[in-house]
Enzyme design. Structure first.
Site, PDB file in Angstrom:
ATOM      1  N   HIS A 113      48.127   9.054  -6.323  1.00  0.00           N
ATOM      2  CA  HIS A 113      49.093  10.141  -6.278  1.00  0.00           C
ATOM      3  C   HIS A 113      50.403   9.704  -6.928  1.00  0.00           C
ATOM      4  CE1 HIS A 113      46.774  12.007  -2.672  1.00  0.00           C
ATOM      5  NE2 HIS A 113      46.381  12.513  -3.828  1.00  0.00           N
TER       6      HIS A 113
ATOM      7  N   LYS B 255      51.631   5.780  -8.047  1.00  0.00           N
ATOM      8  CA  LYS B 255      51.265   5.337  -9.399  1.00  0.00           C
ATOM      9  C   LYS B 255      51.891   3.985  -9.763  1.00  0.00           C
ATOM     10  CE  LYS B 255      50.300   9.929 -11.246  1.00  0.00           C
ATOM     11  NZ  LYS B 255      48.865   9.818 -11.018  1.00  0.00           N
TER      12      LYS B 255
ATOM     13  N   THR C 165      41.579   9.753 -13.136  1.00  0.00           N
ATOM     14  CA  THR C 165      42.360  10.889 -13.614  1.00  0.00           C
ATOM     15  C   THR C 165      43.133  10.497 -14.871  1.00  0.00           C
ATOM     16  OG1 THR C 165      44.071  10.253 -12.028  1.00  0.00           O
ATOM     17  CG2 THR C 165      42.547  11.975 -11.343  1.00  0.00           C
TER      18      THR C 165
ATOM     19  N   ASP D 238      40.055  15.492  -9.257  1.00  0.00           N
ATOM     20  CA  ASP D 238      39.332  14.979  -8.091  1.00  0.00           C
ATOM     21  C   ASP D 238      37.949  15.617  -7.984  1.00  0.00           C
ATOM     22  OD1 ASP D 238      41.525  13.451  -7.493  1.00  0.00           O
ATOM     23  OD2 ASP D 238      42.372  14.879  -6.060  1.00  0.00           O
TER      24      ASP D 238
END
Length: 362
Positions: free
Chosen positions: A65, A69, A91, A123
């Site tokens: 998230h 990061k 991602t 996700d």
């Protein structure tokens, strides 16, 4: 006289005043722990050669998230020597981190699928990889203090990871510990597949077996026109052995709780005594079926054959996929047997009549 139970505050104070090392409260203790962590990290991040090629293992997903990061970037820099031995997926932002540090043209590095951003379906794409049996582990640095617009996708990803018994590391501490296991498994090779089984085999949660059984019962109920929530029918008792009644010259045939006396009949003579109904024969045959057959669904479908109507239709060769008997797959849920098998459906009424006629003619 019983001792009075201590309050929570008293118990907490006792814990704090316990043996040294239970709580690293002093600066010296924290400094010593940091040195031990640094030594362990240096050992696990040293260069080594993996006995498995990246293509021989399932992908490893890296997700973080926004507020996590920076921690993910530091994690990738620290453990690059291990992470590069896997096909890394993740991602969009996380994949850009990896490619900026490792380069995009190195033939020794095999990148996996680059998913979109989490709120846009990233996700869900990682969860799809798991359903397609190409995901062995997830390192997901979750931000526990922020609201997420795609919380439903996050919950779905973690739930499916639990269903598939896939390795999940939701924070830096668990991920750093997992690096030691991954390095050890890559060094030992074939002997260490069991250390990271989800990278080589499709696993299941122990709860999946019970869920599949409940689904089989619900399907059988729907096919028979019942409510899906009806409980599974119980297996009938197996037929008992024939009993000879010597004083009357008759023989008693027992089917479950029903006992019928049948007089001997000569060959070709018409039987006039009490007859064995189709229902009684069907019950006896069903008891045999559910005792010796692993086809659970077929047994459930045939168990509700209590009507006395005649059925003169021909036997059909329809093949129905039915679940096998429940087989314990152990802690990891490793599939060692096929999930379904085929069995030819039999006309139970006609078989029941044949058995009845054979018994009366004896």
């Amino acid at each position: 006289m019983s001792r009075r139970r201590e309050s929570f505050a008293v118990q907490l104070n006792n814990q704090r005043s316990g043996p040294a090392g239970r709580r690293g409260s002093t600066y010296a203790q924290r400094l010593s722990l940091a040195e031990h962590v640094g030594t362990a990290t240096d050992e696990v991040t040293a260069p080594f050669t993996s006995t498995f090629a990246p293509s021989e293992m399932r992908q490893l997903a890296l997700v973080a998230h926004n507020h996590m990061k920076p921690a993910m970037k530091q994690f990738i820099e620290t453990y690059s020597e291990i992470l590069k031995k896997f096909r890394i997926t993740g991602t969009q932002t996380t994949m850009k981190m990896c490619k900026s540090m490792w380069g995009e043209d190195d033939p020794a590095i095999h990148y996996g699928l680059t998913c979109t951003s989490g709120p846009l379906g990233g996700d869900a794409q990682i969860a799809a990889l798991m359903c397609m049996e190409d995901l062995g582990g997830i390192i997901f640095f979750v931000d526990p203090l922020s609201a997420h617009p795609h919380q439903a996708d996050i919950d779905s990803l973690l739930r499916l990871a639990n269903c598939g018994n896939v390795i999940v590391c939701p924070n830096p501490a668990s991920a750093s510990s997992m690096m030691h296991t991954l390095r050890c498994a890559l060094l030992k090779g074939e002997r260490a597949r069991g250390m990271i089984p989800s990278f080589f085999e499709t696993l299941e949660s122990p709860a999946v077996e019970e869920y599949k059984h409940a689904q089989a019962v619900a399907l059988a109920n729907v096919i028979k026109g019942k409510s899906p929530a009806d409980p599974a029918p119980q297996a009938a008792e197996p037929p008992k052995e024939e009993k000879k009644v010597m004083d009357t010259g008759k023989r008693a045939v027992s089917f479950g709780d029903d006992v019928v006396e049948v007089a001997p009949v000569e060959q070709g003579a018409k039987h006039t005594g009490p007859s064995i109904s189709d229902t009684e024969v069907d019950r006896a045959l069903m008891g045999q079926s559910m005792m010796f057959s692993n086809a659970r669904l077929q047994a459930l479908l045939n168990n509700d054959s209590d009507d006395d109507s005649d059925d003169d239709s021909d036997e059909t060769g329809d093949v129905v996929a039915v679940p096998t008997a429940k087989v314990s797959k152990g802690l990891f849920g490793i599939k060692t047997k096929t999930a379904t098998k085929s069995k030819t459906r039999m006309n139970m009424k006609k078989l029941g009549k044949s058995v009845r006629n054979m018994m009366i003619s004896k």
